[in-house]
Design an enzyme around this catalytic site. Structure first.
Site, mmCIF file in Angstrom:
data_model
loop_
_atom_site.group_PDB
_atom_site.id
_atom_site.type_symbol
_atom_site.label_atom_id
_atom_site.label_comp_id
_atom_site.label_asym_id
_atom_site.label_seq_id
_atom_site.Cartn_x
_atom_site.Cartn_y
_atom_site.Cartn_z
ATOM 1 N N SER A 185 0.798 -1.230 0.000
ATOM 2 C CA SER A 185 0.000 0.000 0.000
ATOM 3 C C SER A 185 0.827 1.274 0.000
ATOM 4 C CB SER A 185 -0.954 -0.016 1.186
ATOM 5 O OG SER A 185 -0.259 -0.262 2.392
ATOM 6 N N HIS A 213 -5.353 -3.059 -2.819
ATOM 7 C CA HIS A 213 -4.965 -2.086 -3.846
ATOM 8 C C HIS A 213 -4.880 -2.679 -5.249
ATOM 9 C CE1 HIS A 213 -4.239 0.916 -0.784
ATOM 10 N NE2 HIS A 213 -3.746 -0.085 -0.074
ATOM 11 N N LYS A 244 -12.122 1.114 -1.658
ATOM 12 C CA LYS A 244 -11.055 1.730 -2.463
ATOM 13 C C LYS A 244 -11.534 1.790 -3.916
ATOM 14 C CE LYS A 244 -7.800 0.896 1.147
ATOM 15 N NZ LYS A 244 -6.904 -0.017 1.840
#
Ligand SMILES: *Cc1c(COP(=O)(O)O)cnc(C)c1O
Length: 413
Positions: A185, A213, A244
């Site tokens: 990350s 991610h 996200k």
């Protein structure tokens, strides 16, 4: 007053070390252009990689979800909070990951933090001892999940498959579990997943992949890191987050049906918490359609264009990168995470402030989130950015005076 005095002293110490963190109050939706404290800012700090947090179809689905299911779920999943929307989301995810995991099933959880706690504790709670092997740069939620599990924890050096192999071979544990971020990350590095999976299969270990991610960003249909490198295995346990790239909130675990049933029965981070509002799951269904469809492909193509523009532009902006040990240096990656390592905690905050003075929002990341001496500007791109936005960032960085050898004199800007 003694207790408070101690805390006050602790906080003063954070100040003294340049480590005090402050929150900023955002007055507008998550998007590149935002208003913060009445000022407009261009955000390069969010994880909304596809711009779905403000996508009209996702917003409409969220509103529809509220009218279908109301505000809250009212209870935990095992009591009465498991709604049709949660069930549909899990079925959809299971179907999407079926090509990668035999007898795939999925479980939706409130947050990625809780999903890591759930997986690491539930998979190590059986009879016999368990050992967790964890990459040195794994996310805090993995570290906490490993601690909470009470299994033995062995940390292997970042990305170091050879050391991990040696550690696995000497382990006597009945249950072995290797856990890694797919995309780290704070660095953007991608873990060597095919090698890790081969090793896990050979050594009879689970491979837990935290794709916070990668999900939405990597892979032809946005299914993340395991699609990107085309992994298939019953040993694979995938965790993805939905706050996200998916633009909403929550997380999921996809794994063999038996693994998921084990989570439902014994993962305390799943069992003992109120189910997320069903409307969120309903909205995520629309995010998934976007991510896996033609729109998602176009968004990822645009994001990759922006990365190319950034990498060419920034190369001309920074001092010579001949000596990679000299800060600032760019950690290039194939992901929207493009950190600029400054080194010193205070220098990174000065750089961040100098960019902010130009309306550019790039968060400075300090220890303990990253190792001491590697404080960085964590620059992230989103498909909602334009080429002009990237050009503005490059201009902004050019206005800072970087001098080699870590002496970043952002005040000069
Ligand atoms: C953000 C993140 C999490 C936590 O997910 P949340 O849904 O925000 O709780 C877990 N792992 C990694 C690598 C992350 O970046």
């Amino acid at each position: 007053m003694k207790l408070l005095d101690q805390l006050t002293q602790d906080l003063a110490e954070l100040d003294a070390r340049g480590l005090r963190r402050v929150r900023q109050v955002v007055q507008t939706p998550c998007a590149p252009h935002q208003t913060v404290d009445g000022q407009s800012r261009l955000n390069f700090s969010s994880n909304d990689y596809l711009g779905l947090a403000k996508h009209p179809q996702v917003l409409a689905a969220l509103q529809e979800g509220v009218s279908l299911y109301g505000a809250g779920s009212g209870a935990s999943h095992l009591i009465s909070g498991h709604s049709l929307a949660h069930e549909q989301l899990e079925n959809k995810l299971a179907q999407l990951y079926a090509p990668h995991i035999p007898q795939a099933r999925a479980l939706s959880l409130c947050t990625g933090y809780m999903a890591n706690l759930a997986v690491l504790s539930a998979l190590t709670a059986g009879a016999g001892d368990a050992e967790i092997f964890s990459d040195a740069l794994n996310h805090a939620s993995i570290i906490d999940g490993a601690r909470l599990s009470r299994a033995k924890v062995t940390v292997y050096p970042h990305l170091d498959v050879n050391t991990l192999r040696a550690q696995l071979r000497i382990s006597q544990a009945a249950t072995k579990l290797v856990v890694t971020d797919s995309v780290f990350s704070m660095d953007g590095h991608i873990a060597p997943l095919p090698e890790l999976l081969r090793l896990c299969e050979a050594e009879g270990a689970w491979l837990v992949v935290d794709d916070a991610h990668g999900f939405g960003v990597l892979g032809r249909s946005g299914l993340g890191a395991i699609e990107h490198v085309d992994l298939h295995s019953p040993n694979l346990v995938l965790m993805g987050t939905l706050g996200k790239a998916a633009g909403v909130a929550g997380a999921f675990v996809a794994a063999h049906a038996t693994v998921i049933e084990c989570l439902v029965q014994r993962a305390r981070a799943y069992i003992y918490t109120t189910a997320a509002p069903p409307a969120l799951a309903h909205a995520v269904l629309t995010s998934l359609d976007i991510i896996t469809g033609a729109q998602g492909m176009a968004l990822r193509a645009h994001l990759n264009d922006l990365l190319a523009v950034w990498q060419t532009g920034v190369a001309d902006t920074l001092p010579s990168q001949d000596d990679a040990a000299q800060a600032p240096w760019l950690m290039t990656s194939a992901t929207p995470i493009q950190p600029l390592v400054v080194g010193d905690n205070r220098a990174v905050m000065r750089a961040s402030q100098a960019l902010l003075d130009q309306g550019l929002w790039v968060t400075g990341i300090r220890t303990p989130t990253v190792p001491q001496g590697t404080a960085r500007l964590r620059i992230t791109f989103s498909a909602a950015h334009t080429h002009d936005d990237v050009a503005r960032l490059i201009e902004g960085l050019r206005a800072l005076s970087f001098t080699p050898g870590m002496a970043l004199t952002a005040e000069a800007a």
